[in-house]
Design a protein around this motif. Structure first.
Motif, PDB file in Angstrom:
ATOM      1  N   HIS A  46       6.149  -5.570 -11.007  1.00 26.63           N
ATOM      2  CA  HIS A  46       5.299  -4.584 -10.335  1.00 26.63           C
ATOM      3  C   HIS A  46       5.554  -4.602  -8.825  1.00 26.63           C
ATOM      4  O   HIS A  46       5.570  -5.664  -8.204  1.00 26.63           O
ATOM      5  N   VAL A  47       5.805  -3.437  -8.260  1.00 21.89           N
ATOM      6  CA  VAL A  47       5.928  -3.277  -6.810  1.00 21.89           C
ATOM      7  C   VAL A  47       5.033  -2.131  -6.372  1.00 21.89           C
ATOM      8  O   VAL A  47       4.672  -1.264  -7.168  1.00 21.89           O
ATOM      9  N   ILE A  48       4.710  -2.125  -5.097  1.00 27.08           N
ATOM     10  CA  ILE A  48       3.939  -1.030  -4.515  1.00 27.08           C
ATOM     11  C   ILE A  48       4.880  -0.289  -3.587  1.00 27.08           C
ATOM     12  O   ILE A  48       5.412  -0.855  -2.629  1.00 27.08           O
ATOM     13  N   VAL A  49       5.119   0.970  -3.912  1.00 24.16           N
ATOM     14  CA  VAL A  49       6.063   1.798  -3.166  1.00 24.16           C
ATOM     15  C   VAL A  49       5.360   2.370  -1.944  1.00 24.16           C
ATOM     16  O   VAL A  49       4.235   2.886  -2.043  1.00 24.16           O
ATOM     17  N   ASP A  50       6.019   2.273  -0.791  1.00 25.22           N
ATOM     18  CA  ASP A  50       5.482   2.859   0.428  1.00 25.22           C
ATOM     19  C   ASP A  50       5.161   4.328   0.172  1.00 25.22           C
ATOM     20  O   ASP A  50       5.942   5.048  -0.460  1.00 25.22           O
ATOM     21  N   GLU A  51       4.010   4.748   0.657  1.00 24.06           N
ATOM     22  CA  GLU A  51       3.528   6.113   0.405  1.00 24.06           C
ATOM     23  C   GLU A  51       4.548   7.191   0.777  1.00 24.06           C
ATOM     24  O   GLU A  51       4.686   8.199   0.092  1.00 24.06           O
ATOM     25  N   ALA A  71      -0.822  -4.423 -14.929  1.00 22.78           N
ATOM     26  CA  ALA A  71      -0.407  -5.075 -13.681  1.00 22.78           C
ATOM     27  C   ALA A  71      -1.603  -5.542 -12.869  1.00 22.78           C
ATOM     28  O   ALA A  71      -2.614  -4.851 -12.764  1.00 22.78           O
ATOM     29  N   PHE A  72      -1.455  -6.713 -12.277  1.00 26.79           N
ATOM     30  CA  PHE A  72      -2.468  -7.259 -11.379  1.00 26.79           C
ATOM     31  C   PHE A  72      -2.401  -6.499 -10.059  1.00 26.79           C
ATOM     32  O   PHE A  72      -1.323  -6.308  -9.492  1.00 26.79           O
ATOM     33  N   GLY A  73      -3.527  -6.019  -9.550  1.00 28.76           N
ATOM     34  CA  GLY A  73      -3.555  -5.351  -8.253  1.00 28.76           C
ATOM     35  C   GLY A  73      -2.963  -3.960  -8.257  1.00 28.76           C
ATOM     36  O   GLY A  73      -2.385  -3.515  -7.265  1.00 28.76           O
ATOM     37  N   LEU A  74      -3.109  -3.243  -9.357  1.00 26.92           N
ATOM     38  CA  LEU A  74      -2.559  -1.891  -9.500  1.00 26.92           C
ATOM     39  C   LEU A  74      -3.071  -0.964  -8.396  1.00 26.92           C
ATOM     40  O   LEU A  74      -4.245  -1.018  -8.025  1.00 26.92           O
ATOM     41  N   THR A  75      -2.177  -0.125  -7.856  1.00 29.31           N
ATOM     42  CA  THR A  75      -2.542   0.862  -6.836  1.00 29.31           C
ATOM     43  C   THR A  75      -2.007   2.227  -7.271  1.00 29.31           C
ATOM     44  O   THR A  75      -1.191   2.307  -8.197  1.00 29.31           O
ATOM     45  N   PRO A  76      -2.401   3.294  -6.588  1.00 25.73           N
ATOM     46  CA  PRO A  76      -1.848   4.620  -6.921  1.00 25.73           C
ATOM     47  C   PRO A  76      -0.339   4.725  -6.678  1.00 25.73           C
ATOM     48  O   PRO A  76       0.302   5.634  -7.181  1.00 25.73           O
ATOM     49  N   HIS A  77       0.237   3.785  -5.911  1.00 22.37           N
ATOM     50  CA  HIS A  77       1.673   3.810  -5.611  1.00 22.37           C
ATOM     51  C   HIS A  77       2.436   2.695  -6.312  1.00 22.37           C
ATOM     52  O   HIS A  77       3.534   2.325  -5.899  1.00 22.37           O
ATOM     53  N   TYR A 100       0.312 -11.455  -6.011  1.00 23.67           N
ATOM     54  CA  TYR A 100       0.139 -12.060  -7.327  1.00 23.67           C
ATOM     55  C   TYR A 100       0.719 -11.166  -8.404  1.00 23.67           C
ATOM     56  O   TYR A 100       0.691  -9.942  -8.293  1.00 23.67           O
ATOM     57  N   SER A 101       1.232 -11.787  -9.457  1.00 29.02           N
ATOM     58  CA  SER A 101       1.552 -11.062 -10.684  1.00 29.02           C
ATOM     59  C   SER A 101       0.811 -11.799 -11.788  1.00 29.02           C
ATOM     60  O   SER A 101       0.090 -12.757 -11.530  1.00 29.02           O
ATOM     61  N   LEU A 102       0.993 -11.386 -13.000  1.00 28.16           N
ATOM     62  CA  LEU A 102       0.331 -12.069 -14.104  1.00 28.16           C
ATOM     63  C   LEU A 102       0.837 -13.488 -14.267  1.00 28.16           C
ATOM     64  O   LEU A 102       0.168 -14.330 -14.840  1.00 28.16           O
ATOM     65  N   ASN A 103       2.024 -13.799 -13.762  1.00 33.18           N
ATOM     66  CA  ASN A 103       2.635 -15.100 -14.002  1.00 33.18           C
ATOM     67  C   ASN A 103       2.708 -16.025 -12.797  1.00 33.18           C
ATOM     68  O   ASN A 103       2.873 -17.216 -12.957  1.00 33.18           O
ATOM     69  N   PHE A 104       2.658 -15.494 -11.577  1.00 30.35           N
ATOM     70  CA  PHE A 104       2.858 -16.377 -10.436  1.00 30.35           C
ATOM     71  C   PHE A 104       2.325 -15.775  -9.144  1.00 30.35           C
ATOM     72  O   PHE A 104       1.957 -14.623  -9.085  1.00 30.35           O
ATOM     73  N   LYS A 105       2.313 -16.601  -8.101  1.00 33.24           N
ATOM     74  CA  LYS A 105       1.935 -16.178  -6.761  1.00 33.24           C
ATOM     75  C   LYS A 105       3.204 -16.167  -5.915  1.00 33.24           C
ATOM     76  O   LYS A 105       3.960 -17.136  -5.935  1.00 33.24           O
TER      77      LYS A 105
END
Length: 110
Positions: A46-51, A71-77, A100-105
């Motif tokens: 999971h990544v968060i893409v710059d707007e 996904a942990f910490g899901l956002t609109p992007h 964070y992801s489901l498996n690690f920090k």
């Protein structure tokens, strides 16, 4: 050759068109996990893409959306790194690896 910047580690790398963002991260030792090795079975890449870049990506498939729901910490992007295929049009792409992801920090070296 397109470039992508990974935050918060603030590392910009050259990539070849056609590579997935997950493969790019692994090739350059970027701490982006992928427990399913790109088979679209987990949300650890999971990544968060710059707007500014989000609308330039191919639209997420229904399967990707279903996995992103986990996904942990899901956002609109949010997107899965294994599903983002790099092209010349994505030169300059900026993504954030969530802490964070489901498996690690993610540990960021300072």
């Amino acid at each position: 050759m397109p470039k992508v910047t990974f935050l918060p580690i603030n590392e910009t790398v050259d990539v070849e068109s056609g590579q997935s963002l997950m493969d790019v991260a692994h090739e350059h030792h970027i701490p982006l996990e992928c427990a399913c090795e790109g088979s679209l079975a987990c949300s650890t890449c999971h990544v968060i893409v710059d707007e500014a870049w989000f609308d330039k990506l191919e639209e997420a498939t229904e399967d990707e959306d279903d996995i992103l729901d986990k996904a942990f910490g899901l956002t609109p992007h949010s997107r899965l790194g294994c599903q983002i295929v790099m092209t010349e049009a994505l030169d300059g792409l900026v993504v954030t690896i969530p802490e964070y992801s489901l498996n690690f920090k993610v540990e960021v070296k300072k």
